[in-house]
Design an enzyme around this catalytic site. Sequence first.
Site, PDB file in Angstrom:
ATOM      1  N   LYS A  55      22.935  -3.678 -12.058  1.00 45.26           N
ATOM      2  CA  LYS A  55      24.237  -3.178 -12.524  1.00 45.26           C
ATOM      3  C   LYS A  55      25.286  -4.300 -12.471  1.00 45.26           C
ATOM      4  CE  LYS A  55      23.199   1.570 -11.166  1.00 45.26           C
ATOM      5  NZ  LYS A  55      23.316   2.629 -10.147  1.00 45.26           N
TER       6      LYS A  55
ATOM      7  N   ASP B 137      30.651   7.141 -11.734  1.00 42.79           N
ATOM      8  CA  ASP B 137      29.328   7.772 -11.815  1.00 42.79           C
ATOM      9  C   ASP B 137      29.445   9.198 -12.357  1.00 42.79           C
ATOM     10  OD1 ASP B 137      27.186   6.122 -11.251  1.00 42.79           O
ATOM     11  OD2 ASP B 137      27.427   6.281  -9.079  1.00 42.79           O
TER      12      ASP B 137
ATOM     13  N   GLN C 278      25.899   3.641  -4.282  1.00 38.89           N
ATOM     14  CA  GLN C 278      24.496   3.768  -4.671  1.00 38.89           C
ATOM     15  C   GLN C 278      23.812   4.822  -3.787  1.00 38.89           C
ATOM     16  OE1 GLN C 278      22.976   2.147  -7.355  1.00 38.89           O
ATOM     17  NE2 GLN C 278      21.300   3.563  -6.912  1.00 38.89           N
TER      18      GLN C 278
END
Length: 288
Positions: free
Chosen positions: A54, A121, A98
């Site tokens: 990412k 997200d 994460q």
Amino acid sequence: MPAALLDGKKLAQTIQGEIASAAAAFEQKHGLRPGLAAVLVGNNPASHIYVRNKRKACAQTGIDSWLHELPEETSQVQLLDLIASLNADAKVHGILVQLPLPRQIDEATIIRAVTPIKDVDGFGPENLGLLVTGQPRYVPGTPAGVHQLLIRNGVALAGAHVVIVGRSNIVGKPLALILMQKAAGANATVTVCHSRSNNLAALTRQADVVVVAIGQAEFLKADMVRPGAVVVDVGINRLKDGKLVGDVDFAGVSQVASAISPVPGGVGPMTITMLLQNTLAAATLQTK
Ligand code: NDP
């Protein structure tokens, strides 16, 4: 192989090119880059790879990224403190925590702690609520990536029957919400299946589009797919010999489907790309 390939790697490159142009225009206008803070807790090797990929994609598209690495034994309070400081940092437009997190930390509490305008997200209740009510802001990366993979390959969704196998909060459920939006590029009829669904094969065989996101290697077989259907494989499974495969039996299903996404090179690169897109959107929303 009769099926056309839904090539996520190639499409991701195209969309990342668009994001890079928009990020450069943003920097020129505002004198700063869009910025993403990544938070990584513990030693999960897959999480380390995902975060590295990412951040690499951020660098390639002109998005700043910062990595906050915390040890496995980090407490929930320590993580909440870090999130509070990132929420308050004007350079940080998006925050990525994460998952999965170590056992002592409650994921739902952490997801709710990220301020909604930086929740790139799209996992928090405000952003999911906006999607439910037809006003999407930041849509979770994996289902948004599946959607782009379908529409940018010309798959007609309006009126089509899409059967999604898997009902997780990060893939199946938000994907159903995206595809049933009353909006151009959506308007699908959606069925969501899970481990308690009766006669799953009879349901998947009715689909114009089947999306599988269950985490079981090569689960969807050719006899579960109507000839000519489009198949999207979200799953990532590592076999004992180290090979990476999806939730779809690619060799068999590609003989009956009209189009199919591969693993790797399908949904994975699209997921990262949608995170970049959300970060750019977040920077735009937070910069006047
Ligand atoms: P979860 O484990 O959270 O959810 C799995 C879902 O699949 C559940 O709804 C479960 O049903 C359902 N399920 C499991 N087994 C069956 C079965 N035999 N028949 C029907 N339904 C079944 O998984 P995620 O959604 O997080 O991930 C799914 C897969 O996608 C994984 O392989 C993951 O690695 C991959 N993934 C890939 C991403 C990418 O970028 N390409 C990103 C995110 C995930 P129930 O609810 O009843 O338990």
